[in-house]
Design a protein around this motif. Structure first.
Motif, PDB file in Angstrom:
ATOM      1  N   GLU A 122      80.372   6.472  40.777  1.00  0.00           N
ATOM      2  CA  GLU A 122      80.543   7.482  41.827  1.00  0.00           C
ATOM      3  C   GLU A 122      79.319   7.511  42.746  1.00  0.00           C
ATOM      4  O   GLU A 122      79.445   7.595  43.971  1.00  0.00           O
ATOM      5  CB  GLU A 122      80.765   8.864  41.211  1.00  0.00           C
ATOM      6  N   LYS A 131      79.373   4.528  45.044  1.00  0.00           N
ATOM      7  CA  LYS A 131      80.406   4.709  46.066  1.00  0.00           C
ATOM      8  C   LYS A 131      79.930   5.681  47.144  1.00  0.00           C
ATOM      9  O   LYS A 131      80.072   5.414  48.343  1.00  0.00           O
ATOM     10  CB  LYS A 131      81.695   5.226  45.411  1.00  0.00           C
ATOM     11  N   GLN A 180      79.242   4.932  51.160  1.00  0.00           N
ATOM     12  CA  GLN A 180      79.874   5.741  52.201  1.00  0.00           C
ATOM     13  C   GLN A 180      78.832   6.423  53.086  1.00  0.00           C
ATOM     14  O   GLN A 180      78.975   6.463  54.309  1.00  0.00           O
ATOM     15  CB  GLN A 180      80.782   6.800  51.574  1.00  0.00           C
TER      16      GLN A 180
END
Length: 73
Positions: free
Chosen positions: A43, A46, A50
């Motif tokens: 997570e 990620k 982003q």
């Protein structure tokens, strides 16, 4: 004699939502810090990807805005 109202036409709108390929995540400090607290490495990676893309997009948009305004940074 009272004025007549002109007939109105019905406007057709799409009932389908716009397609989004990835879930929208608010990229500010709280979600990032919460991911760190949870310790989920996937997570965090990620979110980092982003956030870096978002920062690059914003930087590019600001450069275009400055160019249009004739300001230098």
């Amino acid at each position: 004699m009272p004025a007549r109202k002109a007939p109105t036409k019905a406007v057709k709108t799409s009932s389908k939502p716009a397609k989004v390929s990835v879930p929208i995540v608010a990229l500010y400090a709280v979600p990032i810090y919460n991911a760190i607290k949870r310790g989920d490495a996937a997570e965090m990676k990620k979110l980092a990807t982003q956030a870096r893309k978002h920062v690059a997009d914003v930087t590019s948009a600001l450069a275009a805005l400055d160019k249009k305004l004739g300001t230098k940074r």
